[in-house]
Design a protein around this motif. Sequence first.
Motif, PDB file in Angstrom:
ATOM      1  N   PRO A  88      10.889   1.399  -4.619  1.00 15.91           N
ATOM      2  CA  PRO A  88       9.659   1.668  -3.845  1.00 15.91           C
ATOM      3  C   PRO A  88       8.363   1.302  -4.568  1.00 15.91           C
ATOM      4  N   ALA A  89       8.398   1.128  -5.874  1.00 10.72           N
ATOM      5  CA  ALA A  89       7.165   0.869  -6.622  1.00 10.72           C
ATOM      6  C   ALA A  89       6.545  -0.489  -6.304  1.00 10.72           C
ATOM      7  N   TYR A  90       7.337  -1.412  -5.769  1.00 11.62           N
ATOM      8  CA  TYR A  90       6.858  -2.791  -5.618  1.00 11.62           C
ATOM      9  C   TYR A  90       6.340  -3.132  -4.220  1.00 11.62           C
ATOM     10  N   GLY A  91       6.711  -2.351  -3.218  1.00 16.66           N
ATOM     11  CA  GLY A  91       6.278  -2.681  -1.862  1.00 16.66           C
ATOM     12  C   GLY A  91       6.962  -3.891  -1.282  1.00 16.66           C
ATOM     13  N   PHE A  92       8.246  -4.108  -1.634  1.00 16.08           N
ATOM     14  CA  PHE A  92       8.971  -5.289  -1.144  1.00 16.08           C
ATOM     15  C   PHE A  92       8.971  -5.384   0.380  1.00 16.08           C
ATOM     16  N   GLU A  93       8.959  -4.232   1.042  1.00 16.05           N
ATOM     17  CA  GLU A  93       8.995  -4.237   2.509  1.00 16.05           C
ATOM     18  C   GLU A  93       7.723  -4.811   3.112  1.00 16.05           C
ATOM     19  N   ARG A  94       6.661  -4.903   2.321  1.00 13.41           N
ATOM     20  CA  ARG A  94       5.386  -5.422   2.829  1.00 13.41           C
ATOM     21  C   ARG A  94       5.173  -6.900   2.485  1.00 13.41           C
ATOM     22  N   HIS A  95       5.667  -7.354   1.352  1.00  8.71           N
ATOM     23  CA  HIS A  95       5.392  -8.737   0.942  1.00  8.71           C
ATOM     24  C   HIS A  95       6.645  -9.569   0.678  1.00  8.71           C
ATOM     25  N   ALA A  96       7.840  -8.959   0.832  1.00  9.34           N
ATOM     26  CA  ALA A  96       9.119  -9.681   0.705  1.00  9.34           C
ATOM     27  C   ALA A  96       9.299 -10.362  -0.652  1.00  9.34           C
TER      28      ALA A  96
END
Length: 226
Positions: free
Chosen positions: A178-186
Amino acid sequence: MIKRVPADSPTLFALPEGPDFAFEDMARREGFKLVAGADEAGRGPLAGPVVAAAVIFHDRHTPKGLNDSKQLSVAQREYLFEEIMATATVAIASSSAPTIDRIDIRKASLDAMRRALLLLSVQPDYALIDGRDVPPELHCRGKAVVKGDARSLSIAAASIVAKVTRDRMMTRAGLVYPAYGFERHAGYATAEHRAAIKQVGGCLLHRWSFRPLRQDDGLAEEHSKD
């Protein structure tokens, strides 16, 4: 006086407005029966796999609105993904971040497309590949088509399947990391993503051969201890 002759190349206004079956029809006129299109998504991000898809349309009834996945909205891609899966033969393959680091992104992308084509439940005898290269050791005849996702309906469909699949994978990765925000910027090199890497370091999904990860000695040292 110079005699004018018609140009042998298409004019701007003669170019198709979107992808069509011209390349598929050309292959069929040469005697090939089953023609597949292949494309990948995720060559550029700092994290996550590169995902490839292969698609065969068995007739000319394709979902309306097929185009290069980059030209479509998220909602359009999601809708077309379901339509493609319901009307075509489809296969998906991926190359992980460690594989990308080991053999480089170009080879990893080509190998993912090769495996996607091999995984099709009905094997093609001709493949249209987006880009400039045909994957090595391809089991059928292949043709590279520059900007193929905007020119071939089969490749356009493959680009949508690959893009939607990878986006969904990165959304799930966001739950694990969750620390990276992968769901927002892939996994792309957004300001948010780069800031997270600086703050908490990298993870198993990061491509350590890519800049800026490769250039950050501190992160590279930390990764080597994992």
